[in-house]
Write a protein that holds these residues in place. Structure first.
Motif, PDB file in Angstrom:
ATOM      1  N   PHE A  25       0.846  -1.192   0.000  1.00 19.98           N
ATOM      2  CA  PHE A  25       0.000   0.000   0.000  1.00 19.98           C
ATOM      3  C   PHE A  25       0.877   1.236   0.000  1.00 19.98           C
ATOM      4  N   ILE A  26       0.526   2.216  -0.849  1.00 25.95           N
ATOM      5  CA  ILE A  26       1.119   3.549  -0.793  1.00 25.95           C
ATOM      6  C   ILE A  26      -0.033   4.533  -0.688  1.00 25.95           C
ATOM      7  N   SER A  27       0.016   5.416   0.299  1.00 23.21           N
ATOM      8  CA  SER A  27      -1.087   6.343   0.513  1.00 23.21           C
ATOM      9  C   SER A  27      -1.066   7.497  -0.488  1.00 23.21           C
ATOM     10  N   GLY A  28      -2.235   7.723  -1.072  1.00 22.97           N
ATOM     11  CA  GLY A  28      -2.450   8.875  -1.932  1.00 22.97           C
ATOM     12  C   GLY A  28      -3.711   9.617  -1.539  1.00 22.97           C
ATOM     13  N   TRP A  29      -4.066   9.511  -0.263  1.00 21.32           N
ATOM     14  CA  TRP A  29      -5.315  10.086   0.240  1.00 21.32           C
ATOM     15  C   TRP A  29      -5.265  11.604   0.343  1.00 21.32           C
ATOM     16  N   ASP A  30      -6.378  12.245   0.028  1.00 22.19           N
ATOM     17  CA  ASP A  30      -6.616  13.613   0.467  1.00 22.19           C
ATOM     18  C   ASP A  30      -6.800  13.564   1.980  1.00 22.19           C
ATOM     19  N   GLN A  31      -5.984  14.325   2.711  1.00 24.10           N
ATOM     20  CA  GLN A  31      -5.935  14.213   4.159  1.00 24.10           C
ATOM     21  C   GLN A  31      -7.254  14.570   4.840  1.00 24.10           C
ATOM     22  N   ASN A  32      -7.897  15.640   4.421  1.00 23.27           N
ATOM     23  CA  ASN A  32      -9.159  16.041   5.042  1.00 23.27           C
ATOM     24  C   ASN A  32     -10.248  15.003   4.830  1.00 23.27           C
ATOM     25  N   THR A  33     -10.273  14.423   3.633  1.00 25.51           N
ATOM     26  CA  THR A  33     -11.289  13.409   3.349  1.00 25.51           C
ATOM     27  C   THR A  33     -11.121  12.201   4.258  1.00 25.51           C
ATOM     28  N   LEU A  34      -9.899  11.707   4.362  1.00 26.35           N
ATOM     29  CA  LEU A  34      -9.678  10.529   5.199  1.00 26.35           C
ATOM     30  C   LEU A  34      -9.929  10.848   6.667  1.00 26.35           C
ATOM     31  N   GLN A  35      -9.546  12.028   7.134  1.00 25.86           N
ATOM     32  CA  GLN A  35      -9.813  12.366   8.527  1.00 25.86           C
ATOM     33  C   GLN A  35     -11.316  12.425   8.792  1.00 25.86           C
ATOM     34  N   THR A  36     -12.075  12.932   7.836  1.00 22.40           N
ATOM     35  CA  THR A  36     -13.526  12.981   7.993  1.00 22.40           C
ATOM     36  C   THR A  36     -14.111  11.576   8.067  1.00 22.40           C
ATOM     37  N   ILE A  37     -13.592  10.667   7.260  1.00 25.81           N
ATOM     38  CA  ILE A  37     -14.053   9.278   7.294  1.00 25.81           C
ATOM     39  C   ILE A  37     -13.733   8.653   8.654  1.00 25.81           C
ATOM     40  N   ILE A  38     -12.524   8.882   9.143  1.00 22.19           N
ATOM     41  CA  ILE A  38     -12.132   8.355  10.455  1.00 22.19           C
ATOM     42  C   ILE A  38     -13.091   8.841  11.541  1.00 22.19           C
TER      43      ILE A  38
END
Length: 330
Positions: free
Chosen positions: A297-310
């Protein structure tokens, strides 16, 4: 879940993300197959030809070399959530014809990645952009010390076993794994599930919409002192602290991701006769035992989106969390 504006994402991401109980969300992928396939592995063999063939999902900036925030500039992704340009990959699976020894690549049936947010005293944060992780060992042909059961606890004195195979069947008579197997000549059953174990099962899977499934868990504690690229040392599984799972001081608690890769093995049912001794599937690493199952796995996430999901997504805490038909999905 639908997202509207950057301001909304930033506002939601500011919420606390320590957890009193586990929540999770399910990431699915578009299309009928992988983003790309080939002898590529930018984690283990950056800029070079990989030792074996891989099947890759995710953002289209994937290549033999992935550095920094490269994935963030992907123009499309196979993930159903557009703000995830991460790459997810596994070794390809092949069918070896018992009659003539020829190989045929097994098509993907479908793939899910679960994002688990465990109960913890830590604040769960997004993966840093470009974080590289590997789970499993492509070189091993030996059964895990934990036998057929998973072991994700780093503190119980038993080596981690983060991979399994799952093969639902309408009947386990004869059993999928030999009774009393020590793993030397065949796989080992999970003592808690007749349909799962270490190594390949010896009989075809015939559960509804559930052919042979490759299961891989990833650690969720990131050591920033090791850095994004040091996949051998930058991650570990959290320790159990009462009913919670916590990371060491100074480490970052990230989501616990779990790959489910369903391979369309029923296509080959008429080409082999189960005998309780041999099975015809082989990983691209040349492994016919299944013990070398692994994933990257290599992360390519938009940080705000993933934090909102968390912080806000909760598909429930099912007793069998691999069930794909949860009521709330992305």
């Amino acid at each position: 879940m639908k997202f509207t504006t950057t301001a909304t994402l930033a506002s939601l991401a500011a919420l606390a993300s320590a957890k009193d109980s586990r929540t999770f969300a399910v990431l699915r992928f578009n299309g009928d197959g992988f983003l790309t396939e080939g002898p590529m592995d930018p984690i283990v063999s950056p800029g070079a030809v990989s030792s074996h063939y891989h099947s890759i999902m995710g953002g289209n900036k994937f290549g033999t070399l992935v550095e920094g925030d490269q994935l963030g500039s992907s123009t499309c992704t196979t993930a159903k959530l557009n703000n995830d340009n991460s790459n997810y990959w596994v070794p390809a699976l092949f069918f070896q014809d018992p009659k003539n020894g020829t190989f045929q690549k097994v098509p993907l049936f479908y793939m899910n990645v679960y994002y688990f947010f465990e109960a913890t005293d830590d604040t769960i944060k997004p993966f840093p952009m470009g974080l590289k992780m590997l789970s499993g060992d492509a070189t091993t042909r030996s059964p895990p010390k934990s036998g057929g059961a998973l072991n994700l606890d780093p503190d119980n004195g038993i080596p981690i076993n983060s991979v399994q195979w799952t093969c639902p069947r309408s009947s386990y008579d004869p059993p999928s794994y030999p009774v009393g197997s020590d793993g030397s000549t065949a796989g080992i059953v999970d003592p808690n599930n007749k349909g799962s174990g270490s190594g390949f099962p010896l009989y075809p899977c015939d559960g509804y919409a559930s052919p042979l499934r490759q299961d891989i868990h990833f650690p969720s504690c990131y050591n920033p002192n090791a850095g994004l690229d040091d996949h051998a040392n930058n991650m570990k599984f959290p320790s159990n602290v009462g009913s919670k799972q916590n990371c060491p001081a100074g480490w970052i608690h990230t989501p616990h991701i779990f790959f489910e890769v369903y391979w369309n093995t029923p296509l080959f049912n008429n080409y082999w006769t189960p005998d309780g001794k041999n099975q015809p599937f082989v990983l691209s690493s040349g492994d016919a035992t299944g013990y070398s199952s692994h994933a990257d796995f290599i992360s390519g996430w938009d940080q705000n989106t993933l934090q909102t999901i968390i912080n806000t997504c909760d598909a429930g805490d099912l007793d069998r969390p691999h069930l794909w038909h949860s009521s709330k999905e992305w």
